[in-house]
Every structure is written in C-alpha cells, then in structure tokens.
Design an enzyme around this catalytic site. Structure first.
Site, PDB file in Angstrom:
ATOM      1  N   ILE A   1     -12.981   1.551  -2.376  1.00  8.78           N
ATOM      2  CA  ILE A   1     -14.389   1.313  -2.109  1.00  8.78           C
ATOM      3  C   ILE A   1     -14.497   3.003  -1.095  1.00  8.78           C
ATOM      4  O   ILE A   1     -14.212   3.263   0.008  1.00  8.78           O
ATOM      5  CB  ILE A   1     -15.100   0.399  -1.567  1.00  8.78           C
ATOM      6  CG1 ILE A   1     -15.197  -0.606  -2.322  1.00  8.78           C
ATOM      7  CG2 ILE A   1     -16.603   1.365  -1.695  1.00  8.78           C
ATOM      8  CD1 ILE A   1     -15.685  -1.727  -2.066  1.00  8.78           C
TER       9      ILE A   1
ATOM     10  N   ASP B   1     -10.761 -10.340   9.817  1.00  9.95           N
ATOM     11  CA  ASP B   1     -10.443  -8.813   9.563  1.00  9.95           C
ATOM     12  C   ASP B   1     -11.895  -8.087   8.671  1.00  9.95           C
ATOM     13  O   ASP B   1     -11.823  -6.809   9.154  1.00  9.95           O
ATOM     14  CB  ASP B   1      -9.917  -9.388   8.180  1.00  9.95           C
ATOM     15  CG  ASP B   1      -9.500  -8.337   6.830  1.00  9.95           C
ATOM     16  OD1 ASP B   1      -8.454  -7.594   6.875  1.00  9.95           O
ATOM     17  OD2 ASP B   1     -10.776  -8.045   6.280  1.00  9.95           O
TER      18      ASP B   1
ATOM     19  N   GLU C   1     -10.150   6.504   5.467  1.00  7.62           N
ATOM     20  CA  GLU C   1     -10.731   5.855   4.172  1.00  7.62           C
ATOM     21  C   GLU C   1     -10.732   4.238   3.738  1.00  7.62           C
ATOM     22  O   GLU C   1     -11.761   3.983   3.359  1.00  7.62           O
ATOM     23  CB  GLU C   1     -10.951   6.717   2.843  1.00  7.62           C
ATOM     24  CG  GLU C   1     -11.833   6.399   2.023  1.00  7.62           C
ATOM     25  CD  GLU C   1     -13.316   6.203   2.478  1.00  7.62           C
ATOM     26  OE1 GLU C   1     -13.730   7.067   2.538  1.00  7.62           O
ATOM     27  OE2 GLU C   1     -13.858   4.901   1.802  1.00  7.62           O
TER      28      GLU C   1
ATOM     29  N   GLY D   1      -1.096 -15.348  -4.835  1.00 10.20           N
ATOM     30  CA  GLY D   1      -1.129 -14.116  -3.970  1.00 10.20           C
ATOM     31  C   GLY D   1      -1.918 -13.656  -3.849  1.00 10.20           C
ATOM     32  O   GLY D   1      -2.372 -12.307  -3.113  1.00 10.20           O
TER      33      GLY D   1
ATOM     34  N   LYS E   1     -13.831  -4.635  10.424  1.00 11.30           N
ATOM     35  CA  LYS E   1     -13.798  -3.560   8.838  1.00 11.30           C
ATOM     36  C   LYS E   1     -15.589  -3.300   9.849  1.00 11.30           C
ATOM     37  O   LYS E   1     -16.009  -1.613  10.054  1.00 11.30           O
ATOM     38  CB  LYS E   1     -13.925  -4.092   8.212  1.00 11.30           C
ATOM     39  CG  LYS E   1     -12.898  -4.322   6.630  1.00 11.30           C
ATOM     40  CD  LYS E   1     -12.337  -5.106   6.387  1.00 11.30           C
ATOM     41  CE  LYS E   1     -11.315  -5.136   6.169  1.00 11.30           C
ATOM     42  NZ  LYS E   1     -10.520  -5.884   4.630  1.00 11.30           N
TER      43      LYS E   1
ATOM     44  N   VAL F   1       0.873  -0.661   0.343  1.00 12.02           N
ATOM     45  CA  VAL F   1      -0.040   0.271   0.221  1.00 12.02           C
ATOM     46  C   VAL F   1       1.327   1.148  -0.136  1.00 12.02           C
ATOM     47  O   VAL F   1       0.285   2.547  -1.016  1.00 12.02           O
ATOM     48  CB  VAL F   1      -1.079   0.476   0.572  1.00 12.02           C
ATOM     49  CG1 VAL F   1      -1.765   1.161   0.963  1.00 12.02           C
ATOM     50  CG2 VAL F   1      -1.749  -1.371   1.005  1.00 12.02           C
TER      51      VAL F   1
ATOM     52  N   GLY G   1     -11.291  -1.174   1.219  1.00 11.56           N
ATOM     53  CA  GLY G   1      -9.340  -0.599   0.085  1.00 11.56           C
ATOM     54  C   GLY G   1     -10.365   0.208  -0.215  1.00 11.56           C
ATOM     55  O   GLY G   1     -10.662   1.239   0.209  1.00 11.56           O
TER      56      GLY G   1
ATOM     57  N   LYS H   1      -6.622  -1.077   9.477  1.00 12.26           N
ATOM     58  CA  LYS H   1      -8.137  -1.834  10.492  1.00 12.26           C
ATOM     59  C   LYS H   1      -7.802  -1.645  11.526  1.00 12.26           C
ATOM     60  O   LYS H   1      -8.690  -1.446  12.535  1.00 12.26           O
ATOM     61  CB  LYS H   1      -8.720  -2.539   9.344  1.00 12.26           C
ATOM     62  CG  LYS H   1      -7.868  -3.475   9.103  1.00 12.26           C
ATOM     63  CD  LYS H   1      -8.148  -4.288   7.302  1.00 12.26           C
ATOM     64  CE  LYS H   1      -7.298  -5.320   7.357  1.00 12.26           C
ATOM     65  NZ  LYS H   1      -6.911  -5.642   5.797  1.00 12.26           N
TER      66      LYS H   1
HETATM   67  N1  HSE Z   1      -7.009  -9.230   3.101  1.00 13.46           N
HETATM   68  C1  HSE Z   1      -7.746  -8.298   2.822  1.00 13.46           C
HETATM   69  C2  HSE Z   1      -8.906  -8.708   2.373  1.00 13.46           C
HETATM   70  C3  HSE Z   1      -7.278  -6.887   2.628  1.00 13.46           C
HETATM   71  O1  HSE Z   1      -8.737 -10.049   1.442  1.00 13.46           O
HETATM   72  O2  HSE Z   1     -10.281  -7.983   1.885  1.00 13.46           O
HETATM   73  C4  HSE Z   1      -7.589  -5.816   2.612  1.00 13.46           C
HETATM   74  O3  HSE Z   1      -8.147  -5.387   3.698  1.00 13.46           O
END
Ligand code: HSE
Length: 406
Positions: free
Chosen positions: A131, A196, A124, A182, A200, A12, A129, A100
């Site tokens: 959006i 994750d 943001e 990847g 969020k 990033v 990501g 996050k």
């Molecule tokens: N590992 C996260 C995903 C990356 O797959 O959405 C973005 O936060």
C-alpha cells in the site's frame, strides 16, 4: 545503466528481482535509463535459479563496486542489516528497505547518513506492504497537518480476527490453521502480540508528525486475549474486532497505541477483511482518507520496494525525503489516553445495572442467548486510568475491548 544490489534472497528479495526483471522495460522507460540487478547477496546457494549467476556471499563485493547505485535491503532484522545499510549509504549508494524493525529503531540515523552523502534511504514497504502510504505522507499530504493515523497494519492478525468473526472459531484453532497455510509464522508473537503493528505505527507517526516516535513508548496489546465469546457479542452488535495501530496529534499532545478495537459499520476500517491492510489518515485540510490493499506477500511488498528503486533511480544524488526531527515525541501517558470500552461482566444486566451505572454512568446493556449468566455494556469515552480504577471495583468483570462503536 542503473545497477541494483539486493541483500537477502528471501520472499521479498526474490520478489524485487522478479519485479525488476518482469517490468524492466517499463521501469527503464520511467527512469530514462536501463536498469539491472547486478548482485544478489545471500549466505545460501540457489542451484538452478537464474540468480546463481549474480549471487555473492560477501557484502564487500557490493559496497566496493562503484557501479552499484542502489542497494535493496530485504534481509530483515536489525543486524547486520543496519551495518550493511550504513556502509552502503556512506559509500554513496542509495538504500531502500522493507525492514520495519530497522526503520523503527534506526530510521533517523540511516536517513541522516543518506542526507550527509546526498543519497536516499527509503522504506515505503516497511508499513502496509504494497500500500502506498509513506510516499503520500511525504508528498501529497505535505501541506496538511496530520491529526490521526489509524490502521489495520498486520495481515496475519486481521486474517485470524476475520476467521473468528465468520466461523465462530477459537483463537488457538485459527492461529494453527493460519500457520498451516503459511499466513502466520511458526513463531507468531511479533504479529499476535502486536509488536509488528507497533513498529509500523511508530514509523508512520514519525513521518506524519515529523518527529521521532519511539516504538518502546507505545502501549501495545495483541489479540491473544480475544475469544470466540467476544465475537458472539460482536455479531450481535453488528460489530467487528480489529487490531489497530493508532496515533493522534491534538492540542493536548500526541497519543499512540496498538490494541484490538470493536468497531461498527460507521468506521471505514469495518469491512477490511482477511490479510488486507488499510490505513486511515485524517489531515486538517484533507479530512478523512483511506489507503487500502495488500499489506504483506511477495509481489505486493516487492512492488513497494521497486517503487522506491524507481524514485531513487530518478534521484541518485539528490536526497528527496525530509528527515524527521530527532527529538523524541513525548507521548501522553497511557493512563491519560482516552477510549470507550466494551466490557463483559458475569451476571445479568439487571444484576449489574446499579453497580455499573454508579461506576461508569448510564450505559446500554447487551445480553446474548448463547452466553447465559453474563452481559456486556459499552462505556462512554474515559481515560485509561479512569477505566482501570472503575474496572477494579466491578465484581465479575470478564474482559474488556476498546470500543469505537458509534
Ligand atoms: N507479518 C506481517 C503481517 C508481514 O502479517 O502483516 C508484513 O509486515
């Protein structure tokens, strides 16, 4: 000249440098000032990369340079990102991030520090990501009471679930392939266990409901229990299985969870395939809206970070975003949260009908030719607690997936 320092030259961070360098003239036009990346902080060396000329290894160089206006934190993790962000804010520098984990755990403190120093802490890119979702919640939807946020907030798991749907493949095989390409990390637990999207939905809910939602309080279930057999039913029912982060605010209180859901074409999230994310927001005046796009990846995420850079460059000494209230949202306890459930059970529909009807009321059964000696049904809406106690009494239950089938 607006001077930017980027902390962390990973995917990033290098994307942010690329966005600012590629669109420098456009950004300068938009902020009515020139802009440059003055420093990049990383422990590593990057021989041959143009960033070499501005690479530093000591954060103090950045925090002690009065010319630095904006610090972009793209290091990830909580430490030392928290300490660096806090020091930068206290030194009167604006900070934005894609992190996050940090925003979900320390967002309130960081926003408060920003406000105390008349600068900004923006995030943001931490949800969805590329959006745009945080800024619309803060601005365009500021006159609405937000009643629901439900989204596909994790690209890795959506890729896996999409492959399983189209190819009939097993979870483990698709995960391995996603890692080879990847799309999934070597240690994929943050994605596949739902941690994750949990962070969020906590961030989005804190912004939308204007109070701190603690991600530790959110019931979280990942996709590791989803099987190729579940998708045989999904295809028969013309349904998809999506990992949702979801929260609702009603007169009864606030409820939030992360879990796989079975949905059909009546859901706006039905056709969101592969690594794409989409976030559905319902406002009491707006009604339904959807934010769709690339939820991960170098340039999409960097684009969202750079959007924060532009916003902060226009408001260098003016705190723009309202800070959510520090009092924690007491979530409705998980056992009282209401859902419908898709249930697979051993035996035929005829063998199960009486016991299922006595436990769950009248339901419609599905049998599929590929899976002999089992059937499935969908319950009506019931509390998690009611479902758990009925499920305990159901002999031969194989699995259950929450359902939003119409
Ligand atoms: N590992 C996260 C995903 C990356 O797959 O959405 C973005 O936060």
């Amino acid at each position: 000249m607006v001077n930017v320092a980027v902390l962390g030259y990973g995917t990033v961070g290098s994307g942010v440098v690329e966005v600012i360098n590629t669109n420098r003239e456009l950004i300068a036009h938009n902020i009515k000032d020139d802009i440059q990346v003055k420093y990049v902080l990383d422990l590593r060396e990057f021989p041959g990369d143009p960033v070499e000329k501005i690479l530093v290894h000591d954060f103090d160089v950045i925090v002690n340079d009065p010319e630095v206006d904006i610090v972009v934190e793209t290091m990830g993790g909580v430490h030392p990102a928290l300490e660096f962000s806090m020091k930068a804010l206290e030194a009167g520098k604006n900070v934005c991030t894609s992190n996050k984990e940090l925003v979900a755990s320390h967002g309130y403190e960081l926003m408060s520090a920003a406000a105390a120093n008349n600068v900004n802490y923006m995030f943001e890119a931490s949800c969805g990501g590329g959006i745009p979702i945080i800024r619309p919640l803060y601005t365009s939807l500021a006159a609405d009471r937000i009643e629901e946020i439900t989204g596909i907030m994790n690209g890795t798991t959506n890729y896996i679930l999409t492959k399983m749907y189209y190819e009939g493949a097993d979870f483990a095989d698709v995960l391995r392939e996603a890692q080879e390409k990847g799309y999934a990390e070597k240690n994929p637990s943050a994605d596949i266990e739902g941690y994750d999207p949990c962070r969020k939905i906590a961030i989005l809910s804190s912004v939308a409901f204007d109070r701190q939602m603690d991600y530790n309080d959110i019931y979280t279930e990942g996709i590791t229990g989803i099987t190729a057999e579940d998708f045989i039913y999904a295809r028969a029912l013309n349904a998809r299985i999506r990992l949702f982060g979801t929260s609702t605010s009603t007169e009864e209180g606030v409820s939030a969870m992360v879990a796989p859901f079975m949905i059909d074409a009546s859901s706006p999230l039905y056709s969101v395939d592969d690594v794409f994310n989409a976030i559905f927001v319902k406002g009491n005046m707006l009604g339904d809206s959807m934010f769709y796009g690339r939820g991960a990846g170098k340039l999409p995420t960097a684009s969202a970070v750079a959007g924060d850079v532009v916003d902060m460059a226009r408001n260098l000494h003016n705190t723009v975003n309202k800070i959510w209230d520090s009092s924690k949202i007491e979530l409705i306890p998980h056992e009282y949260a209401k859902n419908a459930f898709f249930v697979r059970v051993k035996g035929s529909a005829d063998e199960n009908r009486d016991v299922v009807n006595s436990l769950f009321g009248k339901v419609v059964f599905t049998e599929v030719p590929e899976l002999v000696n089992e059937c499935a049904f969908v319950t009506g809406i019931m509390t998690e607690g009611e479902f758990a106690s009925a499920a305990e009494k159901l002999p031969g239950m194989i699995t259950r997936i929450r359902s939003r089938l119409a």
